[in-house]
Design an enzyme around this catalytic site. Sequence first.
Site, mmCIF file in Angstrom:
data_model
loop_
_atom_site.group_PDB
_atom_site.id
_atom_site.type_symbol
_atom_site.label_atom_id
_atom_site.label_comp_id
_atom_site.label_asym_id
_atom_site.label_seq_id
_atom_site.Cartn_x
_atom_site.Cartn_y
_atom_site.Cartn_z
ATOM 1 C CG ASN A 90 -1.480 1.349 1.535
ATOM 2 O OD1 ASN A 90 -2.423 1.780 0.875
ATOM 3 N ND2 ASN A 90 -0.913 2.063 2.495
ATOM 4 C CE1 TYR A 155 0.787 8.144 -6.354
ATOM 5 C CE2 TYR A 155 -0.821 8.294 -8.140
ATOM 6 C CZ TYR A 155 -0.500 7.936 -6.844
ATOM 7 O OH TYR A 155 -1.455 7.351 -6.044
ATOM 8 C CB ALA A 158 5.559 4.711 -9.881
ATOM 9 C CE LYS A 159 0.530 4.462 -6.591
ATOM 10 N NZ LYS A 159 0.610 3.500 -5.473
ATOM 11 C CB ILE A 188 -9.374 7.388 -1.553
ATOM 12 C CG1 ILE A 188 -9.495 6.342 -2.688
ATOM 13 C CG2 ILE A 188 -9.899 6.838 -0.226
ATOM 14 C CD1 ILE A 188 -10.887 5.872 -3.046
HETATM 15 P P1 NAP Z 1 -1.369 8.678 2.732
HETATM 16 O O1 NAP Z 1 -2.468 8.917 3.688
HETATM 17 O O2 NAP Z 1 -0.437 9.773 2.391
HETATM 18 O O3 NAP Z 1 -0.539 7.410 3.233
HETATM 19 C C1 NAP Z 1 0.601 6.984 2.588
HETATM 20 C C2 NAP Z 1 1.142 5.803 3.331
HETATM 21 O O4 NAP Z 1 2.319 5.338 2.646
HETATM 22 C C3 NAP Z 1 1.560 6.159 4.755
HETATM 23 O O5 NAP Z 1 1.140 5.128 5.608
HETATM 24 C C4 NAP Z 1 3.075 6.210 4.672
HETATM 25 O O6 NAP Z 1 3.706 5.790 5.850
HETATM 26 C C5 NAP Z 1 3.336 5.180 3.603
HETATM 27 N N1 NAP Z 1 4.652 5.384 3.020
HETATM 28 C C6 NAP Z 1 5.081 6.408 2.239
HETATM 29 N N2 NAP Z 1 6.368 6.238 1.918
HETATM 30 C C7 NAP Z 1 6.769 5.093 2.531
HETATM 31 C C8 NAP Z 1 7.997 4.393 2.576
HETATM 32 N N3 NAP Z 1 9.079 4.830 1.922
HETATM 33 N N4 NAP Z 1 8.048 3.247 3.284
HETATM 34 C C9 NAP Z 1 6.969 2.783 3.943
HETATM 35 N N5 NAP Z 1 5.776 3.405 3.941
HETATM 36 C C10 NAP Z 1 5.687 4.559 3.240
HETATM 37 O O7 NAP Z 1 -1.920 8.194 1.308
HETATM 38 P P2 NAP Z 1 -3.119 7.225 0.914
HETATM 39 O O8 NAP Z 1 -4.044 8.040 0.127
HETATM 40 O O9 NAP Z 1 -3.609 6.452 2.056
HETATM 41 O O10 NAP Z 1 -2.327 6.282 -0.111
HETATM 42 C C11 NAP Z 1 -2.141 4.889 0.104
HETATM 43 C C12 NAP Z 1 -1.867 4.239 -1.245
HETATM 44 O O11 NAP Z 1 -3.004 4.395 -2.098
HETATM 45 C C13 NAP Z 1 -0.693 4.851 -2.003
HETATM 46 O O12 NAP Z 1 0.015 3.845 -2.674
HETATM 47 C C14 NAP Z 1 -1.363 5.765 -2.996
HETATM 48 O O13 NAP Z 1 -0.563 6.011 -4.119
HETATM 49 C C15 NAP Z 1 -2.605 4.956 -3.326
HETATM 50 N N6 NAP Z 1 -3.716 5.733 -3.889
HETATM 51 C C16 NAP Z 1 -4.301 6.721 -3.165
HETATM 52 C C17 NAP Z 1 -5.356 7.421 -3.739
HETATM 53 C C18 NAP Z 1 -6.071 8.531 -3.013
HETATM 54 O O14 NAP Z 1 -6.928 9.178 -3.648
HETATM 55 N N7 NAP Z 1 -5.832 8.772 -1.765
HETATM 56 C C19 NAP Z 1 -5.779 7.114 -5.033
HETATM 57 C C20 NAP Z 1 -5.150 6.109 -5.731
HETATM 58 C C21 NAP Z 1 -4.125 5.408 -5.134
HETATM 59 P P3 NAP Z 1 4.369 6.843 6.897
HETATM 60 O O15 NAP Z 1 3.309 7.881 7.163
HETATM 61 O O16 NAP Z 1 4.716 6.011 8.068
HETATM 62 O O17 NAP Z 1 5.569 7.426 6.213
#
Ligand code: NAP
Length: 247
Positions: A90, A155, A158-159, A188
């Site tokens: 994730n 981004y 990578a995705k 989200i």
């Molecule tokens: P978020 O709230 O910013 O959370 C990101 C998470 O990734 C955090 O738990 C962070 O951990 C972790 N992370 C970042 N860099 C890291 C590293 N080098 N090693 C380990 N953990 C790391 O974002 P989110 O929206 O929940 O995103 C979660 C996933 O969903 C991501 O892959 C994102 O690309 C994907 N996504 C999100 C959305 C959206 O709309 N939100 C849409 C499509 C895809 P720490 O805080 O401990 O650093």
Amino acid sequence: MPLEDKVAIVTGGAKGIGAAVSEQLATLGAKVVVNYNSSFKEAEKIVNKMKSKGGQVCCLPGNVADEEHMERIAKLTRERFDKIDILVNNAGITQDNLMVNMTSEEWRKVVETNLNGVFNSTHAVLPAMKEQNSGCIINMSSIIGQMGGVGQANYSAAKAGVIGFTKTLAQEMARYNIRVNAVCPGFIDTSMTEQIPEKVKEKLMKKIPMGRFGETQEVAKTIAFLILHGTYITGQTINVNGGMYME
Ligand code: NAP
């Protein structure tokens, strides 16, 4: 408890979508290793919350971009819980910039975390899953990996890479009863989308037939569905995007 006796690792499992996944899997009875990079307090909070409900949850620090960190997490997970059944890749970041202005550092950081990170964590757990002759891997991609996004070349690349990786790994691992799928969330509500300016959000909302951003639990429930019920689903990309059209 449908996931009783199952052991899961959730990378970036302390915040946002990852936190919802950690809680969802623990609620279903799985033993969950919540990986965090910088969010120690949030990780501890989830662990305490799930423990108070009787869950077996622990947290481990580690940067997904660091191969040795992920090897260590896999090793400690096996030492503590004997096996690894589920990996949810994730962890992810954004460092947006128009391509003409994007620095190689911005490119590298995002690819190292969002794509190399998926390689590192997966590589670390595969020996255990192969040995067990079973496993389930969910890779977090994004609608941006499917349709691109202005300012998100790093981004998006990578995705999109995560989708190709998922399809290949599913083919290689099917013989070991290891299923590999990607989930593509649309937009989200998390700290990641908080950064989007209000005006852009309004425009985006018009493109989402369901007229709202998704909730973290909606992604977590999809992941739980794939783990629990998707027993003949592998190599797929599941969209969780409110019907958003992919241009
Ligand atoms: P978020 O709230 O910013 O959370 C990101 C998470 O990734 C955090 O738990 C962070 O951990 C972790 N992370 C970042 N860099 C890291 C590293 N080098 N090693 C380990 N953990 C790391 O974002 P989110 O929206 O929940 O995103 C979660 C996933 O969903 C991501 O892959 C994102 O690309 C994907 N996504 C999100 C959305 C959206 O709309 N939100 C849409 C499509 C895809 P720490 O805080 O401990 O650093």
